[in-house]
Design an enzyme around this catalytic site. Structure first.
Site, PDB file in Angstrom:
ATOM      1  CG  ASP A  32      65.767  47.234  34.767  1.00  0.00           C
ATOM      2  OD1 ASP A  32      66.935  47.227  35.205  1.00  0.00           O
ATOM      3  OD2 ASP A  32      65.494  47.182  33.548  1.00  0.00           O
ATOM      4  CG  HIS A  49      72.964  47.871  42.606  1.00  0.00           C
ATOM      5  ND1 HIS A  49      71.958  47.624  41.690  1.00  0.00           N
ATOM      6  CD2 HIS A  49      74.131  47.690  41.932  1.00  0.00           C
ATOM      7  CE1 HIS A  49      72.509  47.316  40.523  1.00  0.00           C
ATOM      8  NE2 HIS A  49      73.817  47.353  40.638  1.00  0.00           N
ATOM      9  CG  LEU A 143      54.097  40.203  51.907  1.00  0.00           C
ATOM     10  CD1 LEU A 143      52.935  40.492  50.949  1.00  0.00           C
ATOM     11  CD2 LEU A 143      55.028  41.422  51.923  1.00  0.00           C
TER      12      LEU A 143
HETATM   13  C1  IPE Z   1      66.376  42.172  35.060  1.00  0.00           C
HETATM   14  O1  IPE Z   1      67.023  43.375  34.818  1.00  0.00           O
HETATM   15  C2  IPE Z   1      66.965  41.505  36.267  1.00  0.00           C
HETATM   16  C3  IPE Z   1      66.714  42.158  37.545  1.00  0.00           C
HETATM   17  C4  IPE Z   1      66.009  43.232  37.757  1.00  0.00           C
HETATM   18  C5  IPE Z   1      67.323  41.509  38.668  1.00  0.00           C
HETATM   19  P1  IPE Z   1      68.258  43.479  33.793  1.00  0.00           P
HETATM   20  O2  IPE Z   1      68.699  44.882  33.845  1.00  0.00           O
HETATM   21  O3  IPE Z   1      69.249  42.433  34.099  1.00  0.00           O
HETATM   22  O4  IPE Z   1      67.561  43.130  32.419  1.00  0.00           O
HETATM   23  P2  IPE Z   1      67.985  43.543  30.938  1.00  0.00           P
HETATM   24  O5  IPE Z   1      69.418  43.179  30.780  1.00  0.00           O
HETATM   25  O6  IPE Z   1      67.758  45.008  30.795  1.00  0.00           O
HETATM   26  O7  IPE Z   1      67.058  42.754  30.061  1.00  0.00           O
HETATM   27  C1  IPE Z   2      68.340  46.385  38.429  1.00  0.00           C
HETATM   28  O1  IPE Z   2      68.962  47.557  38.032  1.00  0.00           O
HETATM   29  C2  IPE Z   2      69.104  45.642  39.497  1.00  0.00           C
HETATM   30  C3  IPE Z   2      69.778  44.423  39.047  1.00  0.00           C
HETATM   31  C4  IPE Z   2      69.709  43.895  37.870  1.00  0.00           C
HETATM   32  C5  IPE Z   2      70.590  43.760  40.031  1.00  0.00           C
HETATM   33  P1  IPE Z   2      70.104  47.548  36.941  1.00  0.00           P
HETATM   34  O2  IPE Z   2      71.406  47.304  37.627  1.00  0.00           O
HETATM   35  O3  IPE Z   2      69.778  46.604  35.855  1.00  0.00           O
HETATM   36  O4  IPE Z   2      70.062  49.030  36.441  1.00  0.00           O
HETATM   37  P2  IPE Z   2      70.086  49.516  34.921  1.00  0.00           P
HETATM   38  O5  IPE Z   2      69.006  48.801  34.203  1.00  0.00           O
HETATM   39  O6  IPE Z   2      71.458  49.175  34.389  1.00  0.00           O
HETATM   40  O7  IPE Z   2      69.856  50.987  35.007  1.00  0.00           O
HETATM   41 MG    MG Z   3      68.679  46.800  34.170  1.00  0.00          MG
END
Ligand code: IPE
Ligand code: IPE
Ligand code: MG
Length: 267
Positions: A32, A49, A143
């Site tokens: 995240d 990303h 793995l």
């Molecule tokens: C969780 O992250 C999903 C992934 C890392 C793929 P999100 O960014 O979607 O989660 P919330 O919205 O902060 O809970």
């Molecule tokens: C996690 O990073 C990746 C996905 C959920 C695909 P985020 O896109 O949620 O990044 P933040 O949390 O908004 O910074």
């Molecule tokens: Mg996020």
């Protein structure tokens, strides 16, 4: 635990501090913070990303080096469809592109790749690359890399409940036969031991619908580092922290007191 003292300042190598006998077999990661990383730099979220992919490659290698058996990463949740179409499309394209570019090396590294989640809504070309990658690497043993895409823990549990209800309605099983083992055998992670360690980056302290059943007794490590800045060093910090925990599973103390590492504990 303070890492200030234990960091080898010369080469920042924490691996020597890791007890190779007690490395978690299965590590799960909520990757995240990609969007925030990019926004902080004044860049579009998609840059985060993109950078996140190279971090994932580093962590896959680090897991292999430590002889972890399974690495399960959360790449796209069932709730992530609520993001702007442009971001969703970018992510879907990124999955195809990365898989196409990396599958050869993944196979050479003897990594078995599996996708966990409902693939139905994805475009045909992505589904095809996914099936080909799974089939190419199915006998690899170094793995197991589980990539969770369009995955939701609640949806997974509901699907299992539905399947068991159906089996019961046609007399294949009796309702009284439903137990944890049977339930487990219907999960998308069937045959894989639960993660001993869950890492979430970016400081968020929630599960966000990830592996709700499987994380029942996982140790949770929250890193404040945003995923695009995460690296092998931060991963090692998580493993060392995990190794300092006393896993009790509802009991009083673990069989081996993991916090004892000096002679006063040996009596
Ligand atoms: C969780 O992250 C999903 C992934 C890392 C793929 P999100 O960014 O979607 O989660 P919330 O919205 O902060 O809970
Ligand atoms: C996690 O990073 C990746 C996905 C959920 C695909 P985020 O896109 O949620 O990044 P933040 O949390 O908004 O910074
Ligand atoms: Mg996020």
């Amino acid at each position: 635990m303070s890492f200030g003292k234990i960091i080898d300042k010369k080469n920042n190598d924490l691996s020597k501090r890791i007890d190779k006998q007690r490395v978690p077999e299965h590590v799960a990661i909520i990757m995240d913070g990609n969007g925030r990383w990019a926004t902080k730099k004044g860049l579009p979220r998609t840059f985060g990303h993109n950078k996140g992919v190279s971090v994932l490659k580093e962590i896959i290698k680090a897991s292999k080096k430590l002889s972890c058996k399974v690495l399960t990463v959360y790449a796209f949740s069932t709730e992530n469809w609520s993001r702007p179409t442009q971001e969703v499309d970018y992510l879907i394209n990124l999955f195809s592109e990365v898989l196409r570019n990396e599958i050869k090396e993944i196979h050479q590294e003897s990594i078995k790749i599996k996708f966990i989640g409902d693939l139905t809504p994805f475009p045909e070309n992505l589904k095809k690359i996914i099936y080909n990658s799974e089939s190419l690497t199915k006998n690899n043993e170094s793995l197991l890399l589980n990539v969770c895409v369009n995955y939701g823990g609640r949806q997974e549990i509901v699907k299992v409940a539905k399947r068991l209800a159906l089996k019961s309605s046609i007399g294949e099983i009796k309702p009284s036969e439903v137990n944890e083992e049977l339930f487990n055998s219907e999960l998308l992670t069937k045959g894989i031991n639960d993660p001993e360690l869950l890492i979430r980056t970016s400081g968020e302290k929630r599960i966000s619908n990830f592996l709700l059943w499987q994380l029942a007794y996982s140790e949770i490590y929250i890193s404040d580092v945003l995923w695009p800045d995460f690296n092998e060093f931060e991963f090692h910090k998580a493993i060392i922290d995990y190794q300092s925990r006393n896993r009790r599973f509802g009991g009083i103390e673990s069989l081996q007191d993991e916090s004892c590492n000096d002679s006063s504990c040996s009596s």
